[in-house]
Design a protein around this motif. Structure first.
Motif, PDB file in Angstrom:
ATOM      1  N   GLY A 109      24.324 -10.932 -26.532  1.00  0.00           N
ATOM      2  CA  GLY A 109      23.151 -10.195 -26.973  1.00  0.00           C
ATOM      3  C   GLY A 109      23.114  -8.787 -26.402  1.00  0.00           C
ATOM      4  N   ARG A 110      21.986  -8.086 -26.670  1.00  0.00           N
ATOM      5  CA  ARG A 110      21.893  -6.691 -26.240  1.00  0.00           C
ATOM      6  C   ARG A 110      20.586  -6.443 -25.501  1.00  0.00           C
ATOM      7  N   ILE A 111      20.645  -5.543 -24.522  1.00  0.00           N
ATOM      8  CA  ILE A 111      19.414  -5.051 -23.910  1.00  0.00           C
ATOM      9  C   ILE A 111      19.316  -3.568 -24.270  1.00  0.00           C
ATOM     10  N   LEU A 112      18.151  -3.164 -24.769  1.00  0.00           N
ATOM     11  CA  LEU A 112      17.984  -1.762 -25.165  1.00  0.00           C
ATOM     12  C   LEU A 112      16.866  -1.111 -24.366  1.00  0.00           C
ATOM     13  N   PHE A 113      17.112   0.113 -23.912  1.00  0.00           N
ATOM     14  CA  PHE A 113      16.039   0.952 -23.372  1.00  0.00           C
ATOM     15  C   PHE A 113      15.719   1.951 -24.473  1.00  0.00           C
ATOM     16  N   ASP A 114      14.515   1.904 -24.991  1.00  0.00           N
ATOM     17  CA  ASP A 114      14.193   2.631 -26.220  1.00  0.00           C
ATOM     18  C   ASP A 114      15.241   2.249 -27.256  1.00  0.00           C
ATOM     19  N   ALA A 115      15.978   3.227 -27.800  1.00  0.00           N
ATOM     20  CA  ALA A 115      16.928   2.801 -28.827  1.00  0.00           C
ATOM     21  C   ALA A 115      18.343   2.655 -28.269  1.00  0.00           C
ATOM     22  N   LYS A 116      18.488   2.871 -26.969  1.00  0.00           N
ATOM     23  CA  LYS A 116      19.843   2.927 -26.400  1.00  0.00           C
ATOM     24  C   LYS A 116      20.266   1.570 -25.824  1.00  0.00           C
ATOM     25  N   THR A 176      17.393 -13.438 -12.545  1.00  0.00           N
ATOM     26  CA  THR A 176      18.588 -13.101 -13.321  1.00  0.00           C
ATOM     27  C   THR A 176      18.227 -12.119 -14.427  1.00  0.00           C
ATOM     28  N   LEU A 177      17.079 -12.358 -15.069  1.00  0.00           N
ATOM     29  CA  LEU A 177      16.620 -11.454 -16.117  1.00  0.00           C
ATOM     30  C   LEU A 177      16.469 -10.029 -15.574  1.00  0.00           C
ATOM     31  N   LEU A 178      15.847  -9.947 -14.396  1.00  0.00           N
ATOM     32  CA  LEU A 178      15.597  -8.643 -13.791  1.00  0.00           C
ATOM     33  C   LEU A 178      16.934  -7.963 -13.443  1.00  0.00           C
ATOM     34  N   ASN A 179      17.849  -8.755 -12.886  1.00  0.00           N
ATOM     35  CA  ASN A 179      19.161  -8.206 -12.540  1.00  0.00           C
ATOM     36  C   ASN A 179      19.917  -7.725 -13.780  1.00  0.00           C
ATOM     37  N   MET A 180      19.679  -8.388 -14.913  1.00  0.00           N
ATOM     38  CA  MET A 180      20.335  -7.934 -16.145  1.00  0.00           C
ATOM     39  C   MET A 180      19.732  -6.611 -16.619  1.00  0.00           C
ATOM     40  N   ILE A 181      18.423  -6.468 -16.461  1.00  0.00           N
ATOM     41  CA  ILE A 181      17.800  -5.192 -16.834  1.00  0.00           C
ATOM     42  C   ILE A 181      18.356  -4.088 -15.929  1.00  0.00           C
ATOM     43  N   ALA A 182      18.537  -4.438 -14.646  1.00  0.00           N
ATOM     44  CA  ALA A 182      19.009  -3.437 -13.681  1.00  0.00           C
ATOM     45  C   ALA A 182      20.484  -3.119 -13.863  1.00  0.00           C
ATOM     46  N   GLY A 183      21.218  -4.040 -14.506  1.00  0.00           N
ATOM     47  CA  GLY A 183      22.649  -3.825 -14.640  1.00  0.00           C
ATOM     48  C   GLY A 183      23.425  -4.410 -13.479  1.00  0.00           C
ATOM     49  N   LEU A 184      22.753  -5.223 -12.670  1.00  0.00           N
ATOM     50  CA  LEU A 184      23.441  -5.840 -11.535  1.00  0.00           C
ATOM     51  C   LEU A 184      24.147  -7.122 -11.951  1.00  0.00           C
ATOM     52  N   GLU A 185      23.742  -7.663 -13.089  1.00  0.00           N
ATOM     53  CA  GLU A 185      24.408  -8.832 -13.648  1.00  0.00           C
ATOM     54  C   GLU A 185      24.789  -8.502 -15.078  1.00  0.00           C
ATOM     55  N   PRO A 186      26.021  -8.785 -15.471  1.00  0.00           N
ATOM     56  CA  PRO A 186      26.377  -8.528 -16.864  1.00  0.00           C
ATOM     57  C   PRO A 186      25.688  -9.519 -17.799  1.00  0.00           C
ATOM     58  N   VAL A 187      25.480  -9.075 -19.042  1.00  0.00           N
ATOM     59  CA  VAL A 187      24.844  -9.919 -20.049  1.00  0.00           C
ATOM     60  C   VAL A 187      25.949 -10.709 -20.755  1.00  0.00           C
ATOM     61  N   SER A 188      25.776 -12.028 -20.886  1.00  0.00           N
ATOM     62  CA  SER A 188      26.834 -12.823 -21.528  1.00  0.00           C
ATOM     63  C   SER A 188      26.841 -12.630 -23.041  1.00  0.00           C
ATOM     64  N   VAL A 244      22.029  -0.637 -23.330  1.00  0.00           N
ATOM     65  CA  VAL A 244      22.430  -0.349 -21.949  1.00  0.00           C
ATOM     66  C   VAL A 244      23.376  -1.396 -21.363  1.00  0.00           C
ATOM     67  N   ASN A 245      23.774  -2.353 -22.196  1.00  0.00           N
ATOM     68  CA  ASN A 245      24.631  -3.443 -21.697  1.00  0.00           C
ATOM     69  C   ASN A 245      25.742  -2.991 -20.751  1.00  0.00           C
ATOM     70  N   ASP A 246      26.419  -1.913 -21.134  1.00  0.00           N
ATOM     71  CA  ASP A 246      27.596  -1.513 -20.362  1.00  0.00           C
ATOM     72  C   ASP A 246      27.339  -0.388 -19.372  1.00  0.00           C
ATOM     73  N   LEU A 247      26.079   0.022 -19.264  1.00  0.00           N
ATOM     74  CA  LEU A 247      25.773   1.081 -18.293  1.00  0.00           C
ATOM     75  C   LEU A 247      25.673   0.489 -16.895  1.00  0.00           C
ATOM     76  N   SER A 248      26.209   1.215 -15.911  1.00  0.00           N
ATOM     77  CA  SER A 248      26.085   0.724 -14.540  1.00  0.00           C
ATOM     78  C   SER A 248      24.670   1.025 -14.045  1.00  0.00           C
ATOM     79  N   PRO A 249      24.214   0.338 -13.000  1.00  0.00           N
ATOM     80  CA  PRO A 249      22.822   0.506 -12.550  1.00  0.00           C
ATOM     81  C   PRO A 249      22.450   1.973 -12.336  1.00  0.00           C
ATOM     82  N   LYS A 250      23.380   2.753 -11.784  1.00  0.00           N
ATOM     83  CA  LYS A 250      23.015   4.123 -11.454  1.00  0.00           C
ATOM     84  C   LYS A 250      22.788   4.993 -12.684  1.00  0.00           C
ATOM     85  N   ASP A 251      23.303   4.544 -13.824  1.00  0.00           N
ATOM     86  CA  ASP A 251      23.114   5.340 -15.035  1.00  0.00           C
ATOM     87  C   ASP A 251      21.939   4.875 -15.876  1.00  0.00           C
TER      88      ASP A 251
END
Lengths: 274, 407
Positions: B58-65, B44-56, B67-74
């Motif tokens: 908190g926030r996930i950041l790639f560098d300073a960005k 589930t953690l991995l799927n959240m990083i990938a954007g395949l599962e929404p985060v209930s 990405v919670n609402d970014l789709s996997p392809k972005d």
């Protein structure tokens, strides 16, 4: 019983079943190739002279091709529309988190079991108020409704079979939901799509009751209704009816032969793990 | 390449909490592994990083960005799946090219890239085949190729080796490590196989019931497990646990089944009852009765090739009211396992077959135990809690045991 006797028994039984199933078709194929005199001969003649007169007459006097055209339009459009809706509905039911999925699938099954006669009255009323009696869409709409449960059920079970990881992979690889559906999921569910398409087409092609009820003008009548109306008050053109029936059956037979392998795969999907 | 940061990330499915408030930073270029039993929430953690599962939450950041609402392809990620998830209707070439085709890269560049990647992975001769015509290892390579061709910021791997046979798995493990050393792409790896986690990663996080039990370098997690769950999960054969009572706090004295230890600890355990964890490789077994060891009976030996690789399960002689099973993978010096016949026959019970378990090397557990112990305590109301004593590097402890061995 020895192996050979067993096998002989098997083939004999198969032959008997096939013969019984094919008998009506063989009979009207046979009749369609007879001359007027041969059809009514007593005692009946088994082998036809091979005359194509009935076909010619069915086309020229009874306007057979007109009915074929109508049937192609209605059955084709029904198949296309039902498939499109079924693909989306099937995908949603197989993949998305939806509440009461079981209830939805169950109701679909239930609806598909209503006898046509029980909904004929309301359907006629609705179409009348739309002014859709004697229009193509007037027949296509009920056909789509009636074939949707079948399409949705077949495609849902197909989509469920496909591993979810494929779709995840597609989305990570840069697909949107729609692209993943049409580039990966639908091509892989092709046997299911074909099976659904053919079953829907056969249903719409053969349907008689609604066609008779809704299409009262010859201009829009489909093949089954058209053939039934070949019969006049004082005439029974057996040869032409048989010829038209042959023409109505051949496309279905061809379709099924052409996609035989895919249909078998489709109908037996889920039986064994692939 | 990117740094991945979790800030108070939580995930719930309906009412069930799968990931509880998670804070973690995965460094740029790191090979980071989530390891845990199945159902612990690592995928589930991995799927959240990938954007395949929404985060209930908190926030996930790639560098300073964020990405919670970014789709996997972005998100500029690539992922390798347990089942490989190759597209069955496409050839190897089309499979590898797929991510670039989706990016609308010109055809000649796609073919150049595919040639390069397929050369790198030894797939050059297989490009026109369909996935079903490939062996497990080849499919695995195609899946890797499809991920590599993107030159992603983050590489995600969901148990990518678990469908391979044991030999191939070890080969691929080495290749993955080599690949990471060459490319330095931030890699997040998920596995339930602790040996995979230990051998591949810069750092690992042991997950259980949606919480990180311990996070650190493999050596650290192995050597200083933070709680009973980590101690039991990491290491094969698993760590032995022995219950003990604290007799005296200064200096610390612990009694385990009539044996006393006075290890030095950084922090005193809160309760009087403790669990002592002992690695099987830290328990030498002797066929002679030494008087200093714990007497027991050999139940099973499981040869694993090399003599030290054998696993011996013995039952401790009744002491108090318990028969305790203890595992060792350290045979007597110079004699191997031959002096310790195996099996459950009656001869097992003769004094000749009795074994002595000599030493306890006791790992230190922090007294802030994870949910695991708390849960057990709540269920049984009996099992003792937290922590314990001596790390294996502890000098005093070594002295204690060398004197035991000498005697």
């Amino acid at each position: 019983m020895s192996g050979r006797a067993k096998r002989a028994g098997f083939y004999f039984l198969t032959l008997v079943i096939v013969f019984f199933s094919l008998l009506p078709f063989l009979w009207f194929l046979d009749t369609s190739l007879k001359t007027q005199r041969e059809v009514t001969a007593t005692p009946p003649e088994l082998f036809p002279s091979g005359s194509l007169h009935s076909y010619q007459s069915a086309i020229e006097q009874y306007n057979l091709l007109h009915y074929v055209k109508n049937s192609i339009i209605v059955a084709g459009a029904t198949t296309l529309i039902t498939l499109i809706i079924s693909v989306f509905a099937g995908y949603a039911l197989a993949r998305l988190r939806i509440k009461y999925k079981g209830v939805i699938m169950g109701s679909l099954l239930l609806v598909s079991m209503f006898p046509q006669i029980s909904i004929a009255g309301p359907v006629w009323k609705i179409l009348q108020s739309f002014g859709w009696l004697n229009t193509y869409q007037g027949l296509i709409l009920p056909y789509v409704t009636l074939t949707l449960p079948l399409g949705v059920w077949i495609l849902t079970s197909f989509f469920k079979e496909l591993p979810e990881e494929l779709e995840k992979a597609a989305r990570v690889d840069g697909c949107s939901h729609f692209q993943a559906l049409f580039k990966i999921i639908v091509p892989l569910a092709a046997p299911g799509v074909f099976t659904a398409a053919i079953l829907i087409f056969i249903y719409a092609w053969n349907e008689f009751f609604f066609a008779l009820l809704i299409m009262t003008q010859q201009k829009y009548q489909t093949l089954p209704v058209g053939i039934a109306l070949f019969q006049g008050q004082y005439t029974m053109p057996w040869g032409e009816i048989a010829a038209a029936s042959t023409v109505a059956t051949v496309p279905l037979v061809l379709l099924v032969f052409l996609f035989q392998k895919r249909i078998i795969r489709g109908l037996s999907a889920g039986a064994v793990k692939g | 390449m990117a740094e991945i940061r979790f800030e108070k990330v939580a995930k719930r499915f309906r009412q069930v909490s799968v990931i509880k408030e998670l804070n973690l930073t995965i460094h740029d270029g790191e090979f980071f592994t989530f390891v845990g039993p199945s159902g612990c929430g690592k995928s589930t953690l991995l799927n959240m990083i990938a954007g395949l599962e929404p985060v209930s939450e908190g926030r996930i950041l790639f560098d300073a960005k964020v990405v919670n609402d970014l789709s996997p392809k972005d998100r500029d990620i690539a992922m390798v799946f347990q089942s490989y998830a190759l597209y069955p209707h496409m050839t190897v070439f089309e499979n590898i090219a797929f991510p670039l085709r989706m990016k609308k890269v010109p055809k000649n560049r796609i073919s150049e890239e595919v040639t390069r990647i397929s050369g790198l992975l030894g797939l050059a001769d297989l490009l026109q085949r369909k996935p079903k015509e490939l062996s497990g290892g080849q499919r695995q390579r195609v899946a890797l190729g499809r991920a590599l061709i993107r030159k992603p910021e983050v590489f995600l791997m969901d148990e990518p080796l678990s469908n391979l046979d044991a030999r191939l798995r070890i080969g691929m493990r080495a290749e993955l490590k080599k690949l990471h050393q060459e490319l330095h792409i931030t890699t997040v790896y998920v596995t339930h196989d602790q040996s995979e986690a230990l051998s591949l990663s810069n750092r690992i996080a042991v997950i259980h019931r949606g919480e990180i039990q311990q996070c650190g370098a493999p050596r650290e997690v192995y050597g200083k497990p933070a709680n009973v769950f980590v101690g039991g999960f990491i290491g094969s054969p698993p760590m032995n646990f022995v219950h003990g009572m604290i007799r005296k706090k200064t200096p610390l004295e612990i009694e385990c089944n009539g044996r006393e230890f006075s290890p030095s600890v950084e922090r005193l355990p809160v309760s009087d009852k403790v669990i002592v964890g002992i690695r099987p490789e830290d328990i030498p077994v002797s066929s002679a009765q030494t008087g200093t060891g714990i007497e027991g009976t050999v139940m099973i030996t499981e040869p694993a090739g090399s003599s030290t690789g054998s696993i011996l399960t013995g039952t401790e002689r009744p002491s108090g009211d318990t028969h305790r099973q203890i595992q060792s993978c350290r045979p007597e010096k110079g004699r191997g396992w031959s002096g310790l016949p195996t099996g459950f026959s009656s001869s097992m019970l003769t004094p000749k077959n009795a074994c002595s378990i000599l030493t306890y090397i006791i790992h230190k557990f922090s007294d802030e135990c994870g949910g695991y112990i708390r849960d057990i305590m709540q269920k049984t109301q009996k099992i003792p809690l937290a922590a314990y004593v001596l790390s294996s590097e502890d000098m005093e402890f070594r002295k204690l045991f060398s004197s035991l061995e000498a005697s």
